[in-house]
Design an enzyme around this catalytic site. Structure first.
Site, PDB file in Angstrom:
ATOM      1  CE1 TYR A  40      -3.787   2.400   0.830  1.00 35.24           C
ATOM      2  CE2 TYR A  40      -2.352   3.249   2.547  1.00 35.24           C
ATOM      3  CZ  TYR A  40      -3.491   3.366   1.777  1.00 35.24           C
ATOM      4  OH  TYR A  40      -4.325   4.437   1.955  1.00 35.24           O
ATOM      5  CG  ASP A  88       5.845   3.623   0.698  1.00 37.09           C
ATOM      6  OD1 ASP A  88       6.187   4.233   1.742  1.00 37.09           O
ATOM      7  OD2 ASP A  88       4.668   3.515   0.335  1.00 37.09           O
ATOM      8  CE  LYS A 139       1.869   5.982   8.635  1.00 34.05           C
ATOM      9  NZ  LYS A 139       0.600   5.606   8.059  1.00 34.05           N
TER      10      LYS A 139
HETATM   11  N1  HOZ Z   1      -2.062   3.015   5.964  1.00 26.35           N
HETATM   12  C1  HOZ Z   1      -1.797   3.163   7.342  1.00 26.35           C
HETATM   13  C2  HOZ Z   1      -0.884   2.115   7.807  1.00 26.35           C
HETATM   14  N2  HOZ Z   1      -1.174   0.859   7.304  1.00 26.35           N
HETATM   15  C3  HOZ Z   1      -3.011   3.106   8.160  1.00 26.35           C
HETATM   16  C4  HOZ Z   1      -3.560   4.407   8.379  1.00 26.35           C
HETATM   17  C5  HOZ Z   1      -4.866   4.576   7.721  1.00 26.35           C
HETATM   18  O1  HOZ Z   1      -5.077   4.031   6.613  1.00 26.35           O
HETATM   19  O2  HOZ Z   1      -5.658   5.233   8.344  1.00 26.35           O
END
Ligand code: HOZ
Length: 429
Positions: free
Chosen positions: A144, A239, A267
């Site tokens: 992702y 990433d 983040k």
């Molecule tokens: N994609 C973030 C970590 N897997 C999760 C945060 C989110 O989608 O709110």
């Protein structure tokens, strides 16, 4: 536990916010039950609006490496805010942040700040396309990279959790320019590179995945990818939104000994404030406006509060001797304790862990090394375990396809309590 206030808050939120949340994975939809609404957080704990306290392994999905509300980070946010919160003009903090990142990640010659990991990957892809003059991108099933159209193809994290790895709204044209390969399967990449010769701009991957749960690359796979990208003139993008400065001072790339062309961050480098960045080789980064023709911009990019908070945390991680050893030993203790508790209660699990990032997979497999392995996990068992853990005061990510995070604030007592809670939960599954 009493969740009355959270239950009321969720039904109220659903009247005003789609699904009651501002990011799908928070909704607990896949594990069942009602999301807890957080009132405050400190150190290793979060407290909900019903005043229930939990040992937190979500850590805002990664950035709380030093725990919540780390005093120096809070102080620097306060002091910076007193001088104003946004100027839309250059500040010294931005150069300081760029120097900090470059020092810790030697593959980065130049870095551009943005506001989220999604923005970072979207911009890195545009840059790779501008640099190569090619259109296609290769990503991996289950990885992702934020919610850009180009990456919502066989995506992990919330998209996978909620059964929408290919999102409606992504145009057929965009979908057609994203090719997907299988993680830890070099042949699947080789095939695409042969079939689409001189058409692939970039290959992007989580060097250690977090968004289908933690899956660790084999050396053959990760080195092979580097070699293939070099041979085919494809920009290799790591990433590191989840792994950057989490798995080690020099990120996953240092740990794995493989150097990407571009790296994306999110983040973590804001110490809990909204931020992202992408950086890499000088000749690629020089293509960015205003120096080059590839456009990318943002009023809040390099926001002073985010820069100050992120810098404070990164400086601490860089200068504190033994900080990653501490994270490793706490996390190893947790891993061992969970494995032992599962063994004693006859619950088959596999734990994948790199430093303070881990996933406990409910599976009868001996190891989990691919997306296909991940998909064989018992998600129903995970959901039950999740709910039992929550009831025992342990807050885990509400999905089998995510990572958990240990911080320096987690105490031996927290870890012991987590193991005991897991043992009780295992015995009820
Ligand atoms: N994609 C973030 C970590 N897997 C999760 C945060 C989110 O989608 O709110």
């Amino acid at each position: 536990m009493n969740y009355d206030k959270s239950i009321t808050a969720f039904s109220e939120a659903k009247k005003h916010i789609p699904g009651g949340v501002n990011s799908p994975v928070r909704s607990f939809r896949n594990v069942g039950g009602n999301p807890i609404f957080i009132a405050s957080a400190k150190g290793s704990k979060v407290t909900d609006i019903d005043k229930n306290e939990y040992i937190d392994y979500v850590g805002s999905w990664g950035p709380m490496i030093l725990g919540h509300a780390y005093p120096e980070v809070i102080k620097t946010i306060q002091l910076t805010a007193e001088r104003g919160t946004s100027y839309g003009a250059p500040t010294l903090l931005e150069t300081e942040m760029a120097e900090q990142i470059k020092r810790m990640v030697p593959s980065i010659d130049m870095v551009r700040m943005v506001n989220s990991g999604t923005e970072a990957t979207m911009s890195a892809l545009r840059l790779a396309r501008g640099y190569t003059g090619r259109e296609l991108v290769v990503k991996f099933e289950g990885c992702y990279h934020g919610h850009n159209d180009s990456f919502l193809i066989k995506a992990g994290s919330g998209a996978l959790t909620h059964g929408t790895p290919d999102s409606p709204g992504v145009t057929a044209g965009t979908a057609a320019s994203t090719l997907t390969a299988k993680y830890n399967d070099l042949d699947s990449v080789q095939k695409l590179f042969n079939e689409f010769k001189n058409q692939i701009a970039a290959l992007i991957l989580e060097p250690i995945t977090g968004n289908m749960g933690v899956v660790i690359p084999t050396q053959e796979f990760i080195q092979g990818i580097r070699t293939l990208c070099t041979e085919h003139g494809v920009v290799l993008i790591f990433d590191e939104v989840m792994t950057g400065f989490r798995v080690g001072k020099g990120c996953a790339q240092q740990l794995l000994g493989v150097t990407p062309d571009l790296t994306t961050f999110g983040k973590i480098i804001g110490g809990g404030l909204p931020v992202g960045a992408y950086g890499g080789k000088q000749e690629i980064m020089d293509m960015l406006a205003p120096k080059g023709p590839v456009y990318q911009a943002g009023t809040l990019s390099g926001n002073p509060l985010a820069m100050a908070a992120g810098l404070c945390m990164l400086q601490h991680l860089e200068s504190t001797i033994g900080v990653y050893d501490e994270l490793e030993s706490k996390s190893a203790k947790l891993e061992l304790g969970l494995l032992q508790a599962a063994k004693e209660t006859n619950i088959p699990i596999v734990i994948n862990r790199v430093g303070s990032m881990f996933t406990m997979f409910f599976t009868t497999l001996q190891s989990v090394g691919s997306f296909d392995d991940v998909m064989k996990c018992d998600t129903e068992r995970f959901s039950n375990f999740f709910k039992l853990s929550l009831g025992a005061g342990v807050y885990l990510a509400p999905s089998q396809f995510e990572a958990g995070f240990v911080s320096t604030a987690h105490t031996d007592e927290d870890i012991e309590k987590t193991i005991q809670a897991a043992k009780v939960a295992f015995s009820k599954l």
